[in-house]
Enzyme design. Structure first.
Site, mmCIF file in Angstrom:
data_model
loop_
_atom_site.group_PDB
_atom_site.id
_atom_site.type_symbol
_atom_site.label_atom_id
_atom_site.label_comp_id
_atom_site.label_asym_id
_atom_site.label_seq_id
_atom_site.Cartn_x
_atom_site.Cartn_y
_atom_site.Cartn_z
ATOM 1 N N SER A 270 32.756 46.920 47.718
ATOM 2 C CA SER A 270 33.033 47.097 46.288
ATOM 3 C C SER A 270 31.963 46.486 45.387
ATOM 4 O O SER A 270 31.873 46.829 44.211
ATOM 5 C CB SER A 270 34.402 46.504 45.929
ATOM 6 O OG SER A 270 34.384 45.097 46.042
ATOM 7 N N LYS B 241 34.966 40.395 42.071
ATOM 8 C CA LYS B 241 34.699 41.429 41.072
ATOM 9 C C LYS B 241 34.010 40.821 39.848
ATOM 10 O O LYS B 241 33.937 39.603 39.699
ATOM 11 C CB LYS B 241 36.011 42.097 40.621
ATOM 12 C CG LYS B 241 36.765 42.860 41.711
ATOM 13 C CD LYS B 241 36.071 44.128 42.108
ATOM 14 C CE LYS B 241 36.926 44.954 43.066
ATOM 15 N NZ LYS B 241 37.118 44.290 44.383
#
EC number: 3.4.21.88
Length: 202
Positions: free
Chosen positions: A126, A163
């Site tokens: 990711s 993230k």
């Protein structure tokens, strides 16, 4: 070594023997494997040996350990553990709780000396467009707040995710760095730290 327990004597001797034979020290995990104990147990033995004056650690050298008693003629400098590498991170439990720690890893001195530093193994792709790949070791400084644009570790429903953080008026947006994936918008994320370094083993 009358003030050491039998197990502590064995640990101290094992470190000394390993350095003498191989030229480098065993890892925390290797010490644990050698004596059938956990990595945390091995680390605790090292701290107990230090308290009894047989070794001296140096925080600015990734927890370098200098053997003090009975080893003066060898002048050994042993680099042991650096920072804890965490496994699964559970909500509600202290981030550095014993049950979260898989092992201790050595990292560059400028990272190991920052307070509240720990490591997490990156899973998935990711963040690949930020140069963070599956299997990398993310070096994290414990924090419960973040600024927009910082890469953070957030806990969402018992899962830790790495993230890019953004604060919106009524929620948090956690953006991946992979064009194939969508941002996560949530009101329930808990920030547990921010990325301060990356460690990759080739």
């Amino acid at each position: 070594m009358k003030d050491l327990t039998e197990k502590q004597e064995f640990v101290l001797q094992y470190i000394s023997d390993t350095v003498r034979e191989k030229g480098f020290p065993p890892t925390i995990r290797e010490i644990g494997d050698q004596f059938g104990i956990t990595a945390k147990g091995a680390y605790d033995h090292l701290k107990a040996i230090e308290k009894k004056g047989y070794i001296r650690t140096s925080k600015n050298q990734s927890r370098a350990i200098e053997l003090l008693k009975g080893n003066a003629d060898e002048a050994l400098l042993v680099r042991a553990s650096g920072i804890p590498l965490l496994g699964q991170v559970a909500a509600g439990a202290p981030i550095l709780a014993e049950e979260n720690i898989e092992e201790y890893i050595a990292v560059p001195d400028d990272l190991a000396t920052k307070p509240g530093t720990f490591a997490l193994r990156v899973k998935g792709d990711s963040m690949v467009e930020a140069g963070i790949s599956d299997g990398d070791i993310a070096i994290i400084q414990k924090k419960d707040t973040a600024r927009n644009g910082e890469i953070v570790v957030a806990l969402i429903e018992n899962e830790a995710t790495l993230k890019v953080f953004f604060k919106e008026p009524d929620m948090i947006r956690l953006e991946p760095r992979n064009a194939k994936l969508k941002p996560i918008r949530t009101k329930k994320a808990t920030i547990i730290g921010k990325l301060i370094g990356l460690y990759r083993i080739y």
